[in-house]
Write an enzyme that holds these catalytic residues in place. Structure first.
Site, PDB file in Angstrom:
ATOM      1  N   GLY A 178      -7.932  11.736 -51.706  1.00  0.00           N
ATOM      2  CA  GLY A 178      -7.864  10.440 -52.377  1.00  0.00           C
ATOM      3  C   GLY A 178      -6.722  10.270 -53.352  1.00  0.00           C
ATOM      4  O   GLY A 178      -6.698   9.289 -54.102  1.00  0.00           O
ATOM      5  N   HIS A 179      -5.762  11.193 -53.354  1.00  0.00           N
ATOM      6  CA  HIS A 179      -4.618  11.111 -54.269  1.00  0.00           C
ATOM      7  C   HIS A 179      -3.354  10.788 -53.474  1.00  0.00           C
ATOM      8  O   HIS A 179      -2.968  11.539 -52.585  1.00  0.00           O
ATOM      9  CB  HIS A 179      -4.430  12.435 -55.009  1.00  0.00           C
ATOM     10  CG  HIS A 179      -5.619  12.853 -55.807  1.00  0.00           C
ATOM     11  ND1 HIS A 179      -5.880  12.347 -57.067  1.00  0.00           N
ATOM     12  CD2 HIS A 179      -6.631  13.725 -55.520  1.00  0.00           C
ATOM     13  CE1 HIS A 179      -6.992  12.896 -57.528  1.00  0.00           C
ATOM     14  NE2 HIS A 179      -7.472  13.733 -56.608  1.00  0.00           N
ATOM     15  N   ARG A 180      -2.689   9.684 -53.811  1.00  0.00           N
ATOM     16  CA  ARG A 180      -1.444   9.290 -53.137  1.00  0.00           C
ATOM     17  C   ARG A 180      -0.288   9.439 -54.121  1.00  0.00           C
ATOM     18  O   ARG A 180      -0.108   8.615 -55.025  1.00  0.00           O
ATOM     19  CB  ARG A 180      -1.545   7.843 -52.643  1.00  0.00           C
ATOM     20  CG  ARG A 180      -2.465   7.636 -51.453  1.00  0.00           C
ATOM     21  CD  ARG A 180      -1.829   8.149 -50.162  1.00  0.00           C
ATOM     22  NE  ARG A 180      -0.613   7.425 -49.842  1.00  0.00           N
ATOM     23  CZ  ARG A 180      -0.572   6.322 -49.080  1.00  0.00           C
ATOM     24  NH1 ARG A 180      -1.695   5.822 -48.567  1.00  0.00           N
ATOM     25  NH2 ARG A 180       0.579   5.730 -48.823  1.00  0.00           N
TER      26      ARG A 180
END
Length: 210
Positions: free
Chosen positions: A78-80
């Protein structure tokens, strides 16, 4: 907290431990986790283990996994880092200010560990990595790139130290794929498996498979 393992001298087969449906394991692979106290399921670091679209951890047969080894799963969790913020707002969308956030989850692809792989204590395998048959991963190595068959790697980030055998011998081992043999055939070949006689085992195998 009760230790999942009774002794530091004996591991448990993965087939006896794994409950997570996203972890697939082969025969006789084991995890020796006494010094960390938890079962192998906790070695696979999933953000949301019940998602249908998460990557799978696939482990072959006859693998040896040391205490505290970690497999970072669920893609980017969930980390961009290519967005303005890498913060996972979507997973806190009960907060009104985050209501218009977007799910940043991205798959990395399955993590695949071949057969007869030895992974040292507290080694960390990053998402989507492929580790070839017969590889050795040093303790506390951070594996961020694929590892070729029968290669010893170590360090942070993990780098190739050397091949276990010559290219000709590696070709023989991959051709035989002894880890797929029936147990009776493995039993008969045990004196060769517990030796450095790769060529002798290969000649024997050629005779039985002809």
């Amino acid at each position: 907290m009760t230790n999942y393992f009774e002794s530091p001298f004996k591991g448990k087969l993965l087939t006896e431990q794994v409950k997570n449906p996203n972890i697939k394991v082969g025969r006789y692979s084991y995890y020796s986790g006494y010094y960390h106290g938890h079962s192998f399921d906790d070695c696979a670091r999933y953000l949301l283990p019940d998602r249908d679209d998460v990557d799978q951890l696939i482990i072959g047969s006859f693998c040896s996994i040391g205490s505290g080894a970690a497999f970072i799963m669920a893609g980017n969790q969930g980390h961009r880092y290519d967005w303005v913020s890498s913060f996972p707002f979507f997973y806190m969308n009960e907060e009104p200010a985050f209501a218009k956030s977007v799910d940043a989850f991205q798959r990395a692809g399955d993590t695949v560990i071949g057969s007869d792989v030895w992974i040292g204590s507290e080694a960390m395998i990053m998402p989507g990595i492929k580790i070839g048959h017969g590889a050795v991963i040093g303790s506390r190595a951070l594996v961020a790139k694929d590892v070729e068959p029968y290669t010893i790697v170590g360090g942070n980030p993990a780098k190739s130290i050397r091949k276990r055998f010559s290219e000709e011998e590696i070709s023989m081992l991959l051709d035989m794929a002894w880890w797929d043999w029936p147990l009776e055939q493995i039993k008969e070949a045990m004196p060769f498996l517990c030796s450095s006689g790769i060529a002798s085992l290969y000649r024997r195998w050629q005779g039985t498979s002809a």
